[in-house]
Design an enzyme around this catalytic site. Structure first.
Site, mmCIF file in Angstrom:
data_model
loop_
_atom_site.group_PDB
_atom_site.id
_atom_site.type_symbol
_atom_site.label_atom_id
_atom_site.label_comp_id
_atom_site.label_asym_id
_atom_site.label_seq_id
_atom_site.Cartn_x
_atom_site.Cartn_y
_atom_site.Cartn_z
ATOM 1 N N ASP A 44 0.822 -1.215 0.000
ATOM 2 C CA ASP A 44 0.000 0.000 0.000
ATOM 3 C C ASP A 44 0.853 1.260 0.000
ATOM 4 O O ASP A 44 2.050 1.224 0.242
ATOM 5 C CB ASP A 44 -0.862 0.035 1.267
ATOM 6 C CG ASP A 44 -2.066 -0.861 1.161
ATOM 7 O OD1 ASP A 44 -2.435 -1.232 0.041
ATOM 8 O OD2 ASP A 44 -2.641 -1.183 2.220
ATOM 9 N N LYS A 66 -3.579 3.105 -2.219
ATOM 10 C CA LYS A 66 -4.803 3.885 -2.301
ATOM 11 C C LYS A 66 -4.540 5.237 -1.670
ATOM 12 O O LYS A 66 -4.393 5.327 -0.466
ATOM 13 C CB LYS A 66 -5.926 3.205 -1.523
ATOM 14 C CG LYS A 66 -6.318 1.868 -2.082
ATOM 15 C CD LYS A 66 -7.299 1.221 -1.142
ATOM 16 C CE LYS A 66 -7.546 -0.211 -1.533
ATOM 17 N NZ LYS A 66 -8.331 -0.916 -0.536
ATOM 18 N N MET A 181 -8.566 8.989 9.160
ATOM 19 C CA MET A 181 -9.191 9.469 7.911
ATOM 20 C C MET A 181 -10.210 10.575 8.186
ATOM 21 O O MET A 181 -11.268 10.622 7.562
ATOM 22 C CB MET A 181 -9.859 8.286 7.176
ATOM 23 C CG MET A 181 -8.889 7.192 6.786
ATOM 24 S SD MET A 181 -9.687 5.698 6.185
ATOM 25 C CE MET A 181 -10.253 4.954 7.705
#
Ligand SMILES: C[S@@+](CC[C@H](N)C(=O)[O-])C[C@H]1O[C@@H](n2cnc3c(N)ncnc32)[C@H](O)[C@@H]1O
Length: 277
Positions: A44, A66, A181
């Protein structure tokens, strides 16, 4: 060091491995051993490049990173990739930032592997949810200050069928809130917590690129944090810590200098290399 007794060195087709939050020294011994013998490494965006150097030179490296809002590869294609490589008899390490099962979609990958009958193991990682606050001098629990903490996503996407977070109930039910996030929704999160009775002067810390040379921290009150210029300009990855434990940072900030209230402090590079650990 001998192999972990719970994991005799039998070949496992896929290992879902937590790479830790950034500082490569926070990778587990088990994860590193699997990484060093992998035929394929699927990794990732938040994985430190120095960890990839630990893989065999001839290992196939596949980036499926991502970035927020820009998925390089849809999750179902990542799942299929793991199944395909393992089906060819390759030892696959799926290297994920932090812990694979903490907002890492590791559960979905494990489900896909189980459905395909592919043997797998999970190597938990040091999650940013606790490690990033720790590197900012913030213990998520502290005797007399916080006896509970919750780890919550600030990125809710109804289209993806994610369960929504009940901010109103969390506001006063939990001492420390750790939000991953959450940079984009910080104004809404702060509003919801204040409306539900969280104290306006509750300290909040935003920690960007925690545990790395680039670690940066902004501290402010709950009722002002979303409007502080230093906070507004912080781009992901950021861990948000909300709760009185944030104040401990004034005494416990051990990784670089302490930031003043409402100020960003570029913290000194002290992330040790993997070799140094
Ligand atoms: C998709 S989640 C993955 C979390 C990961 N599985 C874990 O256990 O840490 C990504 C979010 O984790 C947080 N994050 C991960 N690493 C971080 C770091 N080094 N510094 C700050 N935030 C980080 C940020 O909130 C980022 O947006």
């Amino acid at each position: 060091m001998s192999p972990h007794p719970a994991h005799p060195d039998e070949p496992v087709n896929v290992a879902l491995v937590g790479a830790g939050p950034g500082d490569p020294g926070l990778m587990t011994v088990r994860g590193l051993a699997l990484l060093r013998r992998a035929d394929v490494v699927v990794y990732d965006r938040l994985v430190d490049p120095r960890l990839l150097d630990e893989a065999r030179p001839d290992a196939i490296r596949v980036f499926v990173g991502k970035a927020s809002g820009a998925h390089t590869l849809p999750q179902r294609e990542i799942n299929a990739l793991l199944v395909r490589h393992a089906g060819r008899g390759r030892r696959v390490v799926r290297l994920k930032g932090g812990d694979p099962f903490v907002f890492g979609r590791g559960g979905e990958e494990a489900e896909a592997l189980a459905a395909a009958g592919i043997p797998f193991e999970v190597v938990p990682g040091v999650s940013s949810a606790v490690a990033v606050p720790a590197y900012a001098g913030i213990p998520v629990t502290h005797r007399g200050t916080a006896s509970s903490f919750a780890v919550v996503t600030g990125h809710e996407d109804e289209a993806k069928g994610e369960a929504s977070v009940d901010w109103a109930r969390l506001a006063t039910a939990v001492d420390t809130l750790v939000v991953l996030m959450g940079t984009r929704s910080l104004p809404q999160i702060a509003r919801a917590l204040l409306d539900a009775g969280r104290r306006p002067d509750t300290p909040v810390a935003l920690v960007r690129w925690g545990t790395t040379d680039a670690q940066e921290t902004v501290v402010g009150r709950l009722d002002e944090i979303a409007t502080l210029p230093a906070a507004v300009r912080l781009a992901p990855p950021v861990v948000i810590v909300i709760g009185d434990v944030v104040a401990l940072r004034e005494r416990l900030a051990w990784f670089g200098g302490a930031a003043g209230v409402g100020e960003a402090a570029a913290e000194s590079p002290r992330a040790p290399s993997l070799a140094a650990r």
